[in-house]
Design an enzyme around this catalytic site. Sequence first.
Site, PDB file in Angstrom:
ATOM      1  CB  SER A 345      32.555  40.320  39.112  1.00 38.88           C
ATOM      2  OG  SER A 345      32.734  40.030  37.804  1.00 38.88           O
ATOM      3  CG  PHE A 348      29.444  46.298  38.614  1.00 33.81           C
ATOM      4  CD1 PHE A 348      29.153  47.749  38.261  1.00 33.81           C
ATOM      5  CD2 PHE A 348      29.389  46.157  39.952  1.00 33.81           C
ATOM      6  CE1 PHE A 348      28.815  48.478  39.391  1.00 33.81           C
ATOM      7  CE2 PHE A 348      29.225  47.036  40.901  1.00 33.81           C
ATOM      8  CZ  PHE A 348      28.780  48.333  40.519  1.00 33.81           C
ATOM      9  CG  HIS A 349      29.811  40.319  34.201  1.00 27.46           C
ATOM     10  ND1 HIS A 349      30.857  40.532  35.153  1.00 27.46           N
ATOM     11  CD2 HIS A 349      30.651  40.368  32.980  1.00 27.46           C
ATOM     12  CE1 HIS A 349      31.966  40.634  34.501  1.00 27.46           C
ATOM     13  NE2 HIS A 349      31.949  40.322  33.253  1.00 27.46           N
ATOM     14  CD  GLU A 350      21.477  40.156  35.412  1.00 29.64           C
ATOM     15  OE1 GLU A 350      22.037  39.191  35.043  1.00 29.64           O
ATOM     16  OE2 GLU A 350      20.469  40.358  34.800  1.00 29.64           O
ATOM     17  CB  ILE A 353      24.405  42.119  29.751  1.00 25.06           C
ATOM     18  CG1 ILE A 353      25.906  41.938  29.531  1.00 25.06           C
ATOM     19  CG2 ILE A 353      23.762  41.263  28.508  1.00 25.06           C
ATOM     20  CD1 ILE A 353      26.561  40.683  29.483  1.00 25.06           C
TER      21      ILE A 353
END
Lengths: 423, 423
Positions: A345, A348-350, A353
């Site tokens: 998670s 993929f957030h990194e 953004i």
Amino acid sequence: MFHKLTKTVEVNNFWCKESQIHIIWSCIQSHAGLLNLCIVVLIAVNSRLIIENLMKYGLLIGSGFWSSSTSVRDWPLLMCCLSLPIFPLAAFLVEKMAQKKYMTEHVVVTLHIIITTASILYPVLVILRCDSAFLSGVTLMMFACIVWMKLVSYAHTNYDMRQLAKSVNEGENSEINYSYNVSFESLAYFMVAPTLCYQLSYPRSASIRKGWLARQLIKLVIFTGLMGFIIEQYINPIVRSSQHPFEGNLLYAIERVLKLSVPILYVWLCMFYSLFHLWLNILAEVLRFGDREFYKDWWNAKTIDEYWRLWNMPVHKWMVRHIYFPCLRNGIPKGVAMVISFFISAVFHELCIAVPCRLFKFWAFLGIMFQIPLVILTNFLQNKFKNSNVGNMTFWCFFCIVGQPMCVLLYYHDVMNRNGSSS
Amino acid sequence: MFHKLTKTVEVNNFWCKESQIHIIWSCIQSHAGLLNLCIVVLIAVNSRLIIENLMKYGLLIGSGFWSSSTSVRDWPLLMCCLSLPIFPLAAFLVEKMAQKKYMTEHVVVTLHIIITTASILYPVLVILRCDSAFLSGVTLMMFACIVWMKLVSYAHTNYDMRQLAKSVNEGENSEINYSYNVSFESLAYFMVAPTLCYQLSYPRSASIRKGWLARQLIKLVIFTGLMGFIIEQYINPIVRSSQHPFEGNLLYAIERVLKLSVPILYVWLCMFYSLFHLWLNILAEVLRFGDREFYKDWWNAKTIDEYWRLWNMPVHKWMVRHIYFPCLRNGIPKGVAMVISFFISAVFHELCIAVPCRLFKFWAFLGIMFQIPLVILTNFLQNKFKNSNVGNMTFWCFFCIVGQPMCVLLYYHDVMNRNGSSS
């Protein structure tokens, strides 16, 4: 005698319930006025902040927010987005060949790894090459991540079905010839359906409610507009006029984070409502997709753990199906499986953004990994103060005061500093 | 058969209640998280405003707020306050002579009118002659109003008792000789007791709870301090930096009124808690006064009417006993009796605020008289939207947004303008 006794117990029980209703009800009644007061004070404070903002900045809408997202700079991103269906097509061809046993299992797995990795790397490279707007970049990255998760699910489910078919067909009673179906229709439906877990077929609703659909579409337009308005009118001026949160006066930093927290919370709620409630339901209605459980009551979450399991059901189900349970099946302990889930998670957030910002400082990654100690802390608090509001209050504090505004300030300032040093 | 039927009905009824509990409970549960969110947002917004205020003004306490109230200028007011017991003493002498029938009824009434009028006019004249602090003036006027109401109640009750004694003694069976008692002790107790309605005796509690008393006194000190702090730190700077509410930009005026509304609401709640809950209970405990109903749940008021009947029970009981019911007994319709009650309330509100300000612009008077249309409006709304929050919401809006901040701004600016023109 016995009959009489049970009747008395029943009546007593009834009166007990009756008095319980009265206690609960009188408790609600005696606080009803104070809750109304809270709401009136919230409205008063928010109205004042809206007026103050209007007097200070005037109307800020119409500068370059909406136009920049459709400008020529973002043309390559739109092209990239439209070319993403190549990857599911490639995956389908691989699966078709695997079904017909033209390839060994190792080749299939390797090809799927190449396809899924390409489906993420291709948009990343396109965004890094073009000087696109942040919003377009985030949208493309979200699409890419969804495609990636769907392709992983497709490959994983087909692999499981092949294994099952092999074990059944290798069994003694060979008259039950288990075969699985690889159809283009089911893949195409899966790629557009509001789910991330591949199945050969899904529960379907009987018809499309057109009136309901029109109402939801109107709401979607209104709430998306409101979201954009809050960002342009309230968040941008605050972020622009604030310093880096880790530099300068601590009191000043706290004031900025608190000031940001309220509009960011409102944007988040608008985003959640329009994406998870309105958009996914609209999509499901159009596709007559039956399973509408896109979120559960995360607002009542008592621990951070519970929040992550409730707020985003498509991703949660994908995580459980394709990461958490496979980990457990391979003998990995539960705690480590949770850390692995949060790690994926976080990556993929990194990606979503950092790539559109063209800035790799790992704030988003650290933000998600920081959830692990928070999960432990809030689980501890919840075990200590059972049946109280402490857990939910702590969740909301982390959620709307500490978490999101900090991330926004960190990214904004690093982007500004890079732009400042490069120009 | 019949027995079985009633049992089924009972069990059905039980299940009905059971499901009702579940509906109520699940309704509370499903919103619990959102209510917690409201509270977290309120805390966030208030914390930010506190930090903003601290950064803008620093700590403002210690300037001249507490010292001015004990300065030499206020000496005559303290003397006046200490000499107020002359009036109850005079009223006692009048009553004693009336009981012994040394005077006719007309003379008694005239003397009481003179005494009660003097008990109000004397402090008014003292305040207007001296250049006292506002807070000392208000305190003295409050004392004077309490003494006035107590004296009116004393004269009225004794008059009623004389009439009763006369009618009983003039009756046929003269062996029942009804006599009423005029004792100095009962008047002295009445003058200090936390009530405004004279009775020969009151319900008394058995003993004084010393530990409880100490705790209440500590709370009283804390909440009075908090009230002073909010006034000095939050209300004063806002009032000073704002224009007259009826002059200049409308949007600006709304912003100022909304900004003032929150700290004024907090001060009002502190005032209510320390005066009506803490102080009156402390006084009652010390005097072993049994009737502790100083307020009812006015925060749940659904109409303005209900609010005025619930928030200040001593004054409400006095109004009902000495104004409203005598009016009804003399054939005045209910509506007119209500207007008369509000008129008397308005006159005393005006006296308590205008005299210490030395400014007679009738804002307070108009403020209270304005309650009459509000009563009609909120009663209409409540009749229209029964069983909803509309009534209570409207009440809170008028109470904390429109009412009090407007009055504070109006008085402050008129006082400032007068000071500006005189200096």
